[in-house]
Scaffold this active site. Structure first.
Site, mmCIF file in Angstrom:
data_model
loop_
_atom_site.group_PDB
_atom_site.id
_atom_site.type_symbol
_atom_site.label_atom_id
_atom_site.label_comp_id
_atom_site.label_asym_id
_atom_site.label_seq_id
_atom_site.Cartn_x
_atom_site.Cartn_y
_atom_site.Cartn_z
ATOM 1 N N TRP A 1 0.854 -1.186 0.000
ATOM 2 C CA TRP A 1 0.000 0.000 0.000
ATOM 3 C C TRP A 1 0.895 1.242 0.000
ATOM 4 O O TRP A 1 1.830 1.328 0.816
ATOM 5 C CB TRP A 1 -0.881 -0.044 1.251
ATOM 6 N N LYS B 1 -12.985 -0.426 7.188
ATOM 7 C CA LYS B 1 -13.716 -1.169 6.176
ATOM 8 C C LYS B 1 -14.749 -2.094 6.787
ATOM 9 O O LYS B 1 -15.893 -2.120 6.374
ATOM 10 C CB LYS B 1 -12.736 -1.980 5.322
ATOM 11 N N ASP C 1 -0.316 -5.908 9.172
ATOM 12 C CA ASP C 1 -1.334 -4.893 8.910
ATOM 13 C C ASP C 1 -2.634 -5.624 8.585
ATOM 14 O O ASP C 1 -2.711 -6.389 7.616
ATOM 15 C CB ASP C 1 -0.895 -4.005 7.726
HETATM 16 C C1 LMR Z 1 -6.963 2.452 -0.202
HETATM 17 O O1 LMR Z 1 -5.900 1.834 -0.324
HETATM 18 O O2 LMR Z 1 -7.618 2.880 -1.159
HETATM 19 C C2 LMR Z 1 -7.511 2.685 1.186
HETATM 20 O O3 LMR Z 1 -6.734 2.028 2.131
HETATM 21 C C3 LMR Z 1 -7.747 4.095 1.500
HETATM 22 C C4 LMR Z 1 -6.500 4.897 1.649
HETATM 23 O O4 LMR Z 1 -6.415 5.625 2.647
HETATM 24 O O5 LMR Z 1 -5.615 4.846 0.797
#
Ligand code: LMR
Length: 397
Positions: A130, A246, A211
């Site tokens: 992420w 979520k 996570d």
């Molecule tokens: C995402 O990856 O779209 C979500 O976790 C929201 C974010 O804050 O990026």
């Protein structure tokens, strides 16, 4: 003093939302940010949340400060949700936690906490991971390195390469894993693979950091926690960042938990004093409302049952969209095999197209996704599926 500051580009995920909102095309589709949407494209407040809020409004008697950890009731209920009631680490009194402003707050607090234990410690993150992991963990002082995880050529997990890199990682390093519903790729570890990683952590001594932002969105609340629960009973120390954004649909309320499993109860008490000191020095204490909703749902059998039913509905809708999009892409004649989307879990998958094709979909068709071609599956629906698949087929054709 501030004149010399340069402006930065918009966040790669959140920035898309603003561009999408400004787009006037009635056929526009938002597959950007990871927010659950129903068939009508709405992100509803869950009924269980509404019921909990109604009760809270009636029963709340004070707005006085709670404290850096949030309430004990929230922490106990969330520890049990993540680890399962009666987990050996809970029974041994090795677990401590704090309610945090979202999963992001948890990641940041845990990263600063780890940095106190070992200044500038290295954390290994999956490639890809992420995008926000990098600033959240790196700005806290940790050094970020990556291990191979997803093979774009085969659209699947490359476990052998992951193990090959991690086998050189030892004591004093942290390794970040996604508990389930990997963001951004949707390719999850199997139970057997979790066992391999547990053995590596035991033998090599690195500290796992998990996570867990999507518990309940993969297979079930329990199945999605398999890796976390296994690690917590097998390794001496573990960090877990949990999010309620979520699975409780509480995105803007910012609710999460920073949890640490320690060697023993004495280490846990000392460690918790450090973690609460990190919190105090950052934002003093978490906002109460979202945490109170979660506590109220998890501690009431009927509210909990309602919530679990709503969570199941969200998960099943995403899974049916996953099969639907594979079928519809084939029917639209999109070149390539997209069946991997059906095998992956959670909110996201990579479509596996080029950044230029992603741009073309946005500019010519008003279909929005992150540059990496990550799509948020819940943004699809019965009504936009055909338009989406035909557009992809045209761009790829
Ligand atoms: C995402 O990856 O779209 C979500 O976790 C929201 C974010 O804050 O990026």
């Amino acid at each position: 003093m501030f004149d010399h500051l340069n402006s930065l580009p918009a966040d790669p995920i959140l920035g898309l939302l603003a561009t999408y909102r400004a787009d006037e095309n009635p056929n526009k589709i938002d597959l950007g940010v990871g927010v659950y949407k129903d068939e009508a494209g709405h992100t509803p407040v869950l009924q269980a949340v509404k019921q909990a809020e109604t009760r809270l409004l009636q029963s709340e008697e004070t707005k006085a400060y709670v404290g850096p950890a949030g309430t004990p009731g929230f922490n106990t209920a969330m520890q049990e949700l993540v680890l399962g009631a009666g987990h050996p680490a809970l029974v041994a009194n090795r677990v401590r936690s704090a309610q945090t402003p979202g999963g992001c707050g948890a990641l940041r607090v845990l990263a600063e906490f780890a940095d106190r234990a070992k200044k500038g410690a290295t954390i290994w993150v999956s490639d890809p991971t992420w995008a926000n992991h990098v600033p959240l963990l790196g700005n806290a002082g940790l050094e970020i390195k990556s291990y191979p995880y997803y093979d774009r050529a085969t659209s699947s997990l490359q476990f052998d390469a992951m193990v090959e890199t991690l086998k050189n990682v030892g004591e004093g390093d942290l390794v970040l894993f996604h508990a389930c519903c990997h963001n951004p790729c949707g390719a999850d570890l199997t139970r057997e693979q979790w066992h391999v990683l547990v053995e590596m952590a035991q033998k090599q001594g690195f500290t796992p950091f998990i996570d867990m932002a999507y518990q309940g969105f993969g297979d079930s609340l329990g199945d999605d926690a398999y890796g976390v629960r296994l690690m917590a009973e097998s390794v001496p120390e573990l960090l877990v960042a949990a999010s309620c954004s979520k699975n409780f649909g509480l995105y803007r309320e910012r609710v999460g938990m920073a949890m640490v499993v320690y060697n023993d109860a004495a280490a846990a008490d000392k460690g918790q004093s450090q973690m609460l000191n990190v919190v105090r020095g950052n934002y003093s204490m978490p906002p109460n409302h979202g945490g109170a909703i979660v506590e109220s749902i998890l501690t009431d059998a009927s509210l909990k049952a309602n919530w679990e039913a709503e969570l199941t509905e969200m998960r099943e809708r995403i899974n049916s969209l996953r099969s639907g999009v594979v079928e519809s892409l084939a029917a639209a004649g999109a070149p390539g095999d997209f069946s991997f989307i059906q095998r992956q879990k959670g909110m996201f998958s990579f479509l596996g197209i080029t950044p230029e094709q992603v741009q073309k979909l946005q500019q010519d068709y008003s279909i929005y996704m992150v540059d990496s071609s990550r799509i948020s599956i819940a943004g699809l629906s019965q009504s936009n599926m055909e338009y989406f698949c035909q557009s992809v087929a045209e761009v790829l054709g």
